[in-house]
Design a protein around this motif. Structure first.
Motif, short mmCIF file in Angstrom:
data_model
loop_
_atom_site.label_atom_id
_atom_site.label_comp_id
_atom_site.label_asym_id
_atom_site.label_seq_id
_atom_site.Cartn_x
_atom_site.Cartn_y
_atom_site.Cartn_z
N GLU A 19 6.91 -9.27 7.05
CA GLU A 19 7.15 -9.62 5.64
C GLU A 19 6.60 -8.58 4.66
OE1 GLU A 19 3.18 -11.43 6.75
OE2 GLU A 19 5.12 -11.25 7.75
N ARG A 20 5.82 -7.64 5.15
CA ARG A 20 5.26 -6.61 4.26
C ARG A 20 5.96 -5.27 4.39
NH1 ARG A 20 -0.97 -8.01 4.99
NH2 ARG A 20 -0.83 -10.14 4.25
N GLN A 21 6.82 -5.14 5.36
CA GLN A 21 7.45 -3.84 5.61
C GLN A 21 8.32 -3.40 4.44
OE1 GLN A 21 9.33 -4.05 9.48
NE2 GLN A 21 7.34 -4.24 10.52
N GLN A 22 9.24 -4.25 3.99
CA GLN A 22 10.13 -3.86 2.89
C GLN A 22 9.37 -3.64 1.58
OE1 GLN A 22 13.11 -2.80 3.41
NE2 GLN A 22 13.44 -2.32 1.27
N PRO A 23 8.44 -4.53 1.20
CA PRO A 23 7.66 -4.25 -0.02
C PRO A 23 6.88 -2.93 0.06
CG PRO A 23 7.39 -6.54 0.62
CD PRO A 23 8.14 -5.87 1.73
N ALA A 24 6.35 -2.60 1.23
CA ALA A 24 5.62 -1.35 1.38
C ALA A 24 6.55 -0.15 1.23
CB ALA A 24 4.91 -1.30 2.73
N GLN A 63 -3.81 -5.03 3.51
CA GLN A 63 -5.03 -5.82 3.51
C GLN A 63 -4.77 -7.14 4.22
OE1 GLN A 63 -7.77 -4.39 2.46
NE2 GLN A 63 -6.76 -2.64 1.55
N LYS A 64 -5.75 -7.99 4.25
CA LYS A 64 -5.62 -9.26 4.97
C LYS A 64 -4.47 -10.11 4.44
CE LYS A 64 -8.64 -12.63 7.06
NZ LYS A 64 -10.01 -13.11 7.15
N GLY A 65 -4.38 -10.26 3.12
CA GLY A 65 -3.36 -11.14 2.56
C GLY A 65 -2.37 -10.48 1.62
N TYR A 66 -2.39 -9.16 1.52
CA TYR A 66 -1.53 -8.47 0.55
C TYR A 66 -1.52 -6.98 0.85
CZ TYR A 66 -6.28 -8.22 -1.27
OH TYR A 66 -7.64 -8.05 -1.38
N LEU A 67 -0.69 -6.26 0.12
CA LEU A 67 -0.69 -4.80 0.12
C LEU A 67 -1.49 -4.33 -1.09
CD1 LEU A 67 3.09 -4.34 0.90
CD2 LEU A 67 1.23 -3.65 2.41
N THR A 68 -2.10 -3.18 -0.98
CA THR A 68 -2.88 -2.63 -2.09
C THR A 68 -2.46 -1.19 -2.36
OG1 THR A 68 -4.80 -3.99 -1.59
CG2 THR A 68 -5.19 -2.02 -2.89
N LEU A 69 -2.15 -0.92 -3.62
CA LEU A 69 -1.99 0.46 -4.08
C LEU A 69 -3.33 0.89 -4.65
CD1 LEU A 69 1.39 0.82 -6.01
CD2 LEU A 69 0.62 2.15 -4.05
N HIS A 70 -3.94 1.89 -4.04
CA HIS A 70 -5.19 2.44 -4.55
C HIS A 70 -4.81 3.56 -5.52
CE1 HIS A 70 -7.85 0.30 -1.80
NE2 HIS A 70 -6.85 0.40 -0.95
N LEU A 71 -5.17 3.39 -6.76
CA LEU A 71 -4.81 4.32 -7.84
C LEU A 71 -6.09 4.96 -8.35
CD1 LEU A 71 -2.40 1.76 -9.50
CD2 LEU A 71 -1.70 3.80 -8.21
#
Length: 134
Positions: A19-24, A63-71
């Motif tokens: 479920e995170r592949q396309q958003p990433a 991350q455990k429950g989400y994706l993170t963009l480190h800016l």
């Protein structure tokens, strides 16, 4: 110390939960299109990142429950965080990161502007400038 494992972009994405592949992919396409010339892309087991020399500029992590963009520029230059917060007040963000589960949560225009705002030489000057002691 063993050398870090080098991955391809596709291997990094395949290792994410389905479920995170396309958003990433969508978020990283935004980053790739917006990042100024002179940064280099690196793919490791924990981060997709663009760097100026050895210093991370932008990173994407699972991350455990989400994706993170480190800016990192947003952390170093708080005015950028203020601009992003004004453009997307409901965005889940910290001092230098944005957390999301779907790419449509990201304010694309504001992120494109933030990511593209700092050429590598300017970023490195700010990154390595002495900071006032708190």
């Amino acid at each position: 110390m063993p050398a870090p494992v080098a991955l391809t972009f596709d291997e990094f994405i395949a290792a994410l939960p389905a479920e995170r592949q396309q958003p990433a992919v969508q978020a990283w396409q935004l980053v790739r299109q917006a990042v100024p010339a002179g940064y280099t892309e690196h793919i490791g087991p924990k981060f997709l990142e663009f760097r100026a020399g050895k210093d991370m500029y932008i990173g994407l992590a699972n991350q455990k429950g989400y994706l993170t963009l480190h800016l990192v520029p947003m952390y170093l230059m708080p005015v950028l965080q203020e601009q992003l917060a004004a453009a997307a007040p409901k965005l889940k963000m910290g001092k230098g990161c944005v957390n999301f589960t779907q790419a449509d949560e990201l304010p694309q225009a504001a992120l494109t502007e933030l990511i593209g705002a700092t050429p590598p030489a300017d970023y490195l000057a700010v990154r390595h400038a002495p900071r006032p002691k708190s």
